[in-house]
Design an enzyme around this catalytic site. Structure first.
Site, PDB file in Angstrom:
ATOM      1  N   SER A  95       0.835  -1.195   0.000  1.00  0.00           N
ATOM      2  CA  SER A  95       0.000   0.000   0.000  1.00  0.00           C
ATOM      3  C   SER A  95       0.874   1.250   0.000  1.00  0.00           C
ATOM      4  O   SER A  95       1.710   1.431  -0.882  1.00  0.00           O
ATOM      5  CB  SER A  95      -0.953  -0.050   1.196  1.00  0.00           C
ATOM      6  OG  SER A  95      -1.962   0.918   1.099  1.00  0.00           O
ATOM      7  N   ASP A 217     -10.124  -4.079  -5.730  1.00  0.00           N
ATOM      8  CA  ASP A 217      -9.489  -3.418  -4.597  1.00  0.00           C
ATOM      9  C   ASP A 217     -10.090  -2.020  -4.482  1.00  0.00           C
ATOM     10  O   ASP A 217      -9.863  -1.172  -5.350  1.00  0.00           O
ATOM     11  CB  ASP A 217      -7.978  -3.351  -4.808  1.00  0.00           C
ATOM     12  CG  ASP A 217      -7.209  -2.743  -3.649  1.00  0.00           C
ATOM     13  OD1 ASP A 217      -7.837  -2.149  -2.743  1.00  0.00           O
ATOM     14  OD2 ASP A 217      -5.973  -2.862  -3.656  1.00  0.00           O
ATOM     15  N   HIS A 245      -7.511  -5.382  -0.420  1.00  0.00           N
ATOM     16  CA  HIS A 245      -6.304  -4.558  -0.449  1.00  0.00           C
ATOM     17  C   HIS A 245      -5.105  -5.228   0.221  1.00  0.00           C
ATOM     18  O   HIS A 245      -4.025  -4.631   0.255  1.00  0.00           O
ATOM     19  CB  HIS A 245      -6.606  -3.214   0.236  1.00  0.00           C
ATOM     20  CG  HIS A 245      -5.558  -2.172   0.037  1.00  0.00           C
ATOM     21  ND1 HIS A 245      -5.135  -1.751  -1.216  1.00  0.00           N
ATOM     22  CD2 HIS A 245      -4.835  -1.444   0.941  1.00  0.00           C
ATOM     23  CE1 HIS A 245      -4.212  -0.815  -1.077  1.00  0.00           C
ATOM     24  NE2 HIS A 245      -4.001  -0.621   0.222  1.00  0.00           N
TER      25      HIS A 245
END
Length: 267
Positions: A95, A217, A245
């Site tokens: 991320s 996502d 995610h």
């Protein structure tokens, strides 16, 4: 301050292999990589750490001024690499850590020689000819909710971020990770994350790069993966058979396989 203690650094795996640094995302800690470490440890030396303000890092080291920018988190990475004397390490960032890795690789090119970007997003807010997945109003509401009721925000958002509604235990784990984070420090990291714009930084990437995206996502839609891949010359884009995610939790086999295949062809 001792960097190893500050960032709760741990080293495992094969000391004779190339080093792989695993970096967690917002609201998480190094435990989120527990399904990846065994897959890497036989061949590679694995470094895990917690950003200041996360996990078991040293709370007294937190500085709102330093961590109001992704550069502050990248400095954490560089200082960990320098303390351990790392050279040509592969940095795996989940991320927002994918973008932190981009900055760290630019700051310390001798320390980081490859990037694996797991569900990356250089900007979360939509812009002209760019889809980040959120409007400015969406992000304002998200941050306002987080700042007014962090525990309530965590309970509501964790299952959405994780996806995989048929396996609620993953959402519960992410919620617990959010809730274990100091709310004041979490607010700073959240604002830094969701208001960041690292699109221009992608052009600085000069190391082999793997971009991993999921089929669905809500945080980093596939348009974002395509954008990152396009902006990093020579990068490899792999769409995992995974939703949500956090594919290193929800689809560890596919995630680990992609990482291992990428590392195997690096020098």
């Amino acid at each position: 301050m001792d960097i190893v203690r500050r960032n709760n650094v741990s080293v495992t795996g094969n000391p004779n292999g190339r080093t792989v640094v695993l970096a967690h995302g917002f609201g998480c800690d190094q435990n989120m990589w527990r399904m990846t470490v065994p897959a890497l440890a036989e061949k590679y030396q694995v470094v895990l750490f917690d950003y200041v303000g996360s996990g078991r890092s040293e709370p007294s080291a937190f500085s709102e001024r330093r961590y109001a920018s992704l550069v502050g988190y990248a400095r954490d990475v560089v200082e960990v690499c320098e303390t351990l004397g790392l050279r040509d390490a592969a940095f795996v960032g989940h991320s927002v850590s994918a973008m932190i890795g981009v900055l760290a690789a630019d700051m310390a090119p001798k320390s980081i020689g490859a990037l694996v970007m797991v569900a990356p997003s250089p900007r979360y807010i939509d812009d002209d000819n760019y889809r980040g997945g959120f409007s400015s109003e969406d992000i304002d509401e998200l941050l306002a909710s987080l700042e007014s009721n962090y525990l309530g925000w965590s309970a509501a958002m964790a299952p959405i971020i994780m996806g995989n509604a048929d396996r609620p235990e993953f959402g519960e784990e992410l919620k617990n990770s959010f809730c274990a984070t100091d709310p004041v420090m979490a607010r700073v990291f959240a604002r830094t994350t969701f208001l960041s714009d690292s699109r221009d930084d992608l052009k600085s990437v000069a190391v082999p790069t793997l971009v991993l995206e999921c089929t669905q996502d809500v945080i980093a839609p596939r348009e974002v993966g395509a954008f990152v891949h396009e902006r990093i010359p020579g990068s490899t884009l792999v769409t995992l058979d995974a939703t949500g995610h956090c594919p290193h939790l929800s689809a560890p086999e596919a995630t680990n396989e992609a990482i291992l295949e990428f590392l195997a062809v690096q020098r």
